[in-house]
Motif scaffolding. Structure first.
Motif, PDB file in Angstrom:
ATOM      1  N   GLU A   1      -7.053  -5.018  33.498  1.00 31.07           N
ATOM      2  CA  GLU A   1      -6.667  -4.642  32.138  1.00 31.07           C
ATOM      3  C   GLU A   1      -7.844  -4.609  31.162  1.00 31.07           C
ATOM      4  OE1 GLU A   1      -3.623  -6.054  28.546  1.00 31.07           O
ATOM      5  OE2 GLU A   1      -3.503  -6.987  30.532  1.00 31.07           O
ATOM      6  N   VAL A   2      -7.844  -3.573  30.360  1.00 26.68           N
ATOM      7  CA  VAL A   2      -8.701  -3.483  29.182  1.00 26.68           C
ATOM      8  C   VAL A   2      -7.754  -3.534  27.988  1.00 26.68           C
ATOM      9  CG1 VAL A   2     -10.330  -2.102  27.854  1.00 26.68           C
ATOM     10  CG2 VAL A   2     -10.448  -2.114  30.357  1.00 26.68           C
ATOM     11  N   ARG A   3      -7.966  -4.490  27.128  1.00 27.26           N
ATOM     12  CA  ARG A   3      -6.994  -4.744  26.062  1.00 27.26           C
ATOM     13  C   ARG A   3      -7.536  -4.337  24.699  1.00 27.26           C
ATOM     14  NH1 ARG A   3      -3.408 -10.076  26.096  1.00 27.26           N
ATOM     15  NH2 ARG A   3      -2.354  -8.705  27.562  1.00 27.26           N
ATOM     16  N   LEU A   4      -6.751  -3.560  23.999  1.00 29.21           N
ATOM     17  CA  LEU A   4      -7.018  -3.263  22.597  1.00 29.21           C
ATOM     18  C   LEU A   4      -6.142  -4.180  21.762  1.00 29.21           C
ATOM     19  CD1 LEU A   4      -8.090  -1.524  20.196  1.00 29.21           C
ATOM     20  CD2 LEU A   4      -6.160   0.029  20.624  1.00 29.21           C
ATOM     21  N   MET A   5      -6.769  -4.970  20.891  1.00 25.19           N
ATOM     22  CA  MET A   5      -6.019  -5.872  20.024  1.00 25.19           C
ATOM     23  C   MET A   5      -6.355  -5.588  18.570  1.00 25.19           C
ATOM     24  SD  MET A   5      -5.774 -10.042  19.869  1.00 25.19           S
ATOM     25  CE  MET A   5      -7.356 -10.311  19.079  1.00 25.19           C
ATOM     26  N   VAL A   6      -5.331  -5.472  17.763  1.00 32.05           N
ATOM     27  CA  VAL A   6      -5.489  -5.293  16.321  1.00 32.05           C
ATOM     28  C   VAL A   6      -4.798  -6.447  15.612  1.00 32.05           C
ATOM     29  CG1 VAL A   6      -4.872  -3.887  14.318  1.00 32.05           C
ATOM     30  CG2 VAL A   6      -5.697  -2.783  16.400  1.00 32.05           C
ATOM     31  N   ILE A   7      -5.543  -7.136  14.761  1.00 35.52           N
ATOM     32  CA  ILE A   7      -4.955  -8.144  13.873  1.00 35.52           C
ATOM     33  C   ILE A   7      -4.805  -7.477  12.517  1.00 35.52           C
ATOM     34  CG2 ILE A   7      -5.210 -10.436  12.871  1.00 35.52           C
ATOM     35  CD1 ILE A   7      -7.079 -11.128  15.183  1.00 35.52           C
ATOM     36  N   ASP A   8      -3.589  -7.218  12.140  1.00 33.88           N
ATOM     37  CA  ASP A   8      -3.340  -6.409  10.940  1.00 33.88           C
ATOM     38  C   ASP A   8      -3.807  -7.121   9.680  1.00 33.88           C
ATOM     39  OD1 ASP A   8      -2.463  -4.411   9.265  1.00 33.88           O
ATOM     40  OD2 ASP A   8      -0.406  -5.155   9.193  1.00 33.88           O
ATOM     41  N   ASP A   9      -4.812  -6.548   9.033  1.00 37.12           N
ATOM     42  CA  ASP A   9      -5.305  -7.090   7.767  1.00 37.12           C
ATOM     43  C   ASP A   9      -5.327  -6.015   6.679  1.00 37.12           C
ATOM     44  OD1 ASP A   9      -7.325  -5.519   8.714  1.00 37.12           O
ATOM     45  OD2 ASP A   9      -8.931  -6.966   8.350  1.00 37.12           O
ATOM     46  N   ASP A  10      -4.585  -4.916   6.940  1.00 31.97           N
ATOM     47  CA  ASP A  10      -4.438  -3.813   5.975  1.00 31.97           C
ATOM     48  C   ASP A  10      -5.723  -3.022   5.760  1.00 31.97           C
ATOM     49  OD1 ASP A  10      -1.712  -4.279   5.471  1.00 31.97           O
ATOM     50  OD2 ASP A  10      -2.192  -5.846   4.022  1.00 31.97           O
ATOM     51  N   LYS A  11      -6.754  -3.247   6.596  1.00 31.88           N
ATOM     52  CA  LYS A  11      -7.992  -2.481   6.441  1.00 31.88           C
ATOM     53  C   LYS A  11      -7.928  -1.142   7.171  1.00 31.88           C
ATOM     54  CE  LYS A  11     -11.021  -6.428   5.595  1.00 31.88           C
ATOM     55  NZ  LYS A  11     -12.184  -7.239   6.073  1.00 31.88           N
ATOM     56  N   ILE A  12      -7.147  -1.070   8.243  1.00 31.68           N
ATOM     57  CA  ILE A  12      -6.954   0.201   8.942  1.00 31.68           C
ATOM     58  C   ILE A  12      -5.699   0.863   8.400  1.00 31.68           C
ATOM     59  CG2 ILE A  12      -6.548   1.317  11.153  1.00 31.68           C
ATOM     60  CD1 ILE A  12      -7.988  -0.863  12.515  1.00 31.68           C
ATOM     61  N   PRO A  13      -5.802   2.086   7.910  1.00 34.71           N
ATOM     62  CA  PRO A  13      -4.601   2.765   7.401  1.00 34.71           C
ATOM     63  C   PRO A  13      -3.546   2.873   8.496  1.00 34.71           C
ATOM     64  CG  PRO A  13      -6.607   3.985   6.854  1.00 34.71           C
ATOM     65  CD  PRO A  13      -7.010   2.921   7.818  1.00 34.71           C
ATOM     66  N   LYS A  14      -2.326   2.533   8.156  1.00 35.92           N
ATOM     67  CA  LYS A  14      -1.246   2.597   9.142  1.00 35.92           C
ATOM     68  C   LYS A  14      -0.101   3.436   8.604  1.00 35.92           C
ATOM     69  CE  LYS A  14       0.354  -2.018   7.688  1.00 35.92           C
ATOM     70  NZ  LYS A  14      -0.846  -2.557   7.041  1.00 35.92           N
ATOM     71  N   ILE A  15       0.655   3.986   9.514  1.00 35.63           N
ATOM     72  CA  ILE A  15       1.810   4.797   9.127  1.00 35.63           C
ATOM     73  C   ILE A  15       2.970   3.903   8.717  1.00 35.63           C
ATOM     74  CG2 ILE A  15       3.503   6.493   9.916  1.00 35.63           C
ATOM     75  CD1 ILE A  15       1.381   7.520  11.876  1.00 35.63           C
ATOM     76  N   LYS A  16       3.210   2.872   9.540  1.00 34.68           N
ATOM     77  CA  LYS A  16       4.300   1.953   9.208  1.00 34.68           C
ATOM     78  C   LYS A  16       4.231   0.720  10.090  1.00 34.68           C
ATOM     79  CE  LYS A  16       7.879   3.521  12.430  1.00 34.68           C
ATOM     80  NZ  LYS A  16       9.307   3.904  12.593  1.00 34.68           N
ATOM     81  N   THR A  17       4.935  -0.315   9.669  1.00 34.27           N
ATOM     82  CA  THR A  17       5.238  -1.461  10.523  1.00 34.27           C
ATOM     83  C   THR A  17       6.750  -1.607  10.557  1.00 34.27           C
ATOM     84  OG1 THR A  17       5.038  -2.992   8.647  1.00 34.27           O
ATOM     85  CG2 THR A  17       3.081  -2.674  10.016  1.00 34.27           C
ATOM     86  N   ASP A  18       7.256  -2.106  11.666  1.00 37.07           N
ATOM     87  CA  ASP A  18       8.711  -2.215  11.812  1.00 37.07           C
ATOM     88  C   ASP A  18       9.013  -3.257  12.885  1.00 37.07           C
ATOM     89  OD1 ASP A  18      11.386  -1.720  11.402  1.00 37.07           O
ATOM     90  OD2 ASP A  18      11.201   0.458  11.594  1.00 37.07           O
TER      91      ASP A  18
END
Length: 469
Positions: free
Chosen positions: A365-382
């Motif tokens: 596995e190669v893992r992409l992890m994002v800790i949401d800190d509002d710095k990356i523009p996002k479409i939505k969270t749900d």
């Protein structure tokens, strides 16, 4: 009824509060039963923790049995987390107080009066932390690197740099040493230490196996969805490293709500190395028994930081051991034995998500992890209900192939058993043409928000595996 001495312990707690009351300006406070310092199966509910600001300074345990009139130190133990407290205090059934100052390594538990206890806690001997102590710490790191990772030249060079000792810090109100520097993000010194330990991720391509429904949604909504860590397929994964290091698993139900909130801001996408592309075992396990797709992404590591990480997962060996985690444990033990105070890896809370059990090694596995800190523009969270375990789990959607995102979709490969394989190849190509046209027209209209997605170099391929039906 004095149930298990509860009244006695409550009275001692009140007496402590009063005795330490005049030292509030020094940051001293007392809490009656702090379960965060104890194992889930060893909650005493009557223990007391004394804090110096936000750091545990002393932990207190009340003996409930009186087989011995003198305290036996071999019958007293605390878990690893409480090692961050400097003083261990035991109150026997006859209210005799024994104190162990772990900084004085060669001393045993000493019997103190209550007034002596207050003075010891309020005015502890200062901890020596100068160039000599820093050099000893550096030597511990080097010695263990040679013992456990003699072939890791990058780690040895990292430890040998002068900056290593410059970044060691121990605050007056803390009993633990740690790395500290003025930098932020992935360049922060401790993050660089973990990269040196685990290896820098340098692959320029990765792939991900998934269902055809997933790629349809990605293209239809121009989104890249990531799932919360708590709802991963391996339910033990959330606490895997904590369990490994401490020897027990702390259930989520026993966690403070702030930790639950922090966990639910961590999102994961599981990929694999490019060498696993078009691999029959991967098709069968992770792409709907070969009816799905294998997505190839290009990787731009310059877009990563301490909130957006791409790293290969480290697996335990056949005996369940992780050399990297054993190294961290050994560093902490040797520093504690040599200097009396503890060493704390404060970034482990981030890097611990790149370790898994041996049984999952086949994933590569190669893992992409994002800790949401509002710095990356996002479409939505749900929130969604996971299909595999029926767990309520947060999701986050980013713009597909956004210029600020570290991975870009470059190829869609249809699986050996993908329904109507050739027709779907043609339709995917047509869908991409129409999506690109829509993006161009949308971005020409100044009244509309621009769509930051580049879809012009996505190829559609068919699996070369012909004999799995």
């Amino acid at each position: 009824m004095d149930y298990f001495g509860l009244n006695r312990e409550q009275n001692f707690f009140e007496k402590l509060k009063q005795g330490l009351g005049e030292y509030k300006k020094q940051g001293l406070s007392v809490k009656f039963y702090d379960k965060d310092l104890f194992k889930p199966d060893d909650y005493h509910k009557h223990d007391i923790v004394i804090y110096k600001w936000n750091n545990a300074l002393a932990v207190i345990e009340f003996k409930k049995h009186s087989q011995r009139t003198i305290f036996d130190p071999f019958n007293f133990s605390l878990d690893n987390e409480s090692a961050l407290a400097r003083f261990e205090i035991v109150v026997t059934p006859n209210d005799t107080v024994f104190v162990n100052d772990k900084y004085k390594k060669n001393e045993d538990f000493n019997e103190l009066s209550f007034d002596q206890l207050i003075q010891t806690i309020a005015n502890p001997d200062p901890i020596k932390f100068g160039e000599l102590e820093k050099l000893k710490i550096k030597n511990v790191f080097l010695e263990l690197q040679e013992e456990l990772f003699s072939d890791n030249i990058v780690l040895r060079r990292f430890i040998n740099q002068k900056e290593f000792t410059d970044c060691l810090s121990l605050k007056d109100n803390s009993f633990s040493c740690y790395f500290e520097d003025s930098r932020t993000g992935i360049s922060e010194f401790e993050n660089q230490f973990f990269i040196a330990l685990l290896g820098k991720f340098e692959d320029n391509q990765i792939c991900r196996y998934t269902t055809i429904n997933t790629i349809f949604s990605m293209l239809n909504y121009m989104s890249f969805r990531m799932n919360g860590l708590v709802g991963m397929n391996d339910k033990s994964e959330v606490n895997y490293v904590d369990t490994y290091l401490k020897g027990f698993e702390k259930p989520l139900i026993d966690e403070h709500h702030s930790r639950i909130s922090a966990l639910n801001r961590r999102y994961i996408t599981s990929c694999t190395s490019i060498k696993k592309k078009d691999d029959l075992t991967m098709w069968r396990l992770y792409a709907d028994d070969s009816q799905g797709v294998c997505l190839t992404f290009s990787v731009n590591t310059k877009k990563t930081n301490d909130h957006v990480l791409i790293q290969k997962v480290r697996y335990a060996d056949k005996n369940g051991k992780h050399p990297e985690l054993e190294y961290l444990l050994a560093v902490q033990n040797r520093i504690s034995n040599a200097l009396g105070f503890s060493f704390q890896f404060r970034k482990l809370g981030i890097w611990k998500h790149f370790f898994k059990a041996y049984e999952y090694e086949i994933e590569d596995e190669v893992r992409l992890m994002v800790i949401d800190d509002d710095k990356i523009p996002k479409i939505k969270t749900d929130w969604v209900l996971t299909f595999t375990h029926t767990i309520l789990n947060p999701i986050i959607d980013f713009q597909l192939n956004s210029s600020v995102f570290p991975i870009q979709l470059k190829e869609i490969m249809l699986g050996p058993k993908c329904p109507e394989q050739e027709i779907n190849k043609v339709q995917l190509e047509e869908m991409l043409r129409q999506k690109r046209k829509h993006i161009r027209e949308n971005n020409k209209d100044s009244s509309k928000s621009k769509i930051d997605s580049k879809l012009d170099k996505i190829n559609i391929e068919l699996s070369s595996i012909k004999h799995y039906r």
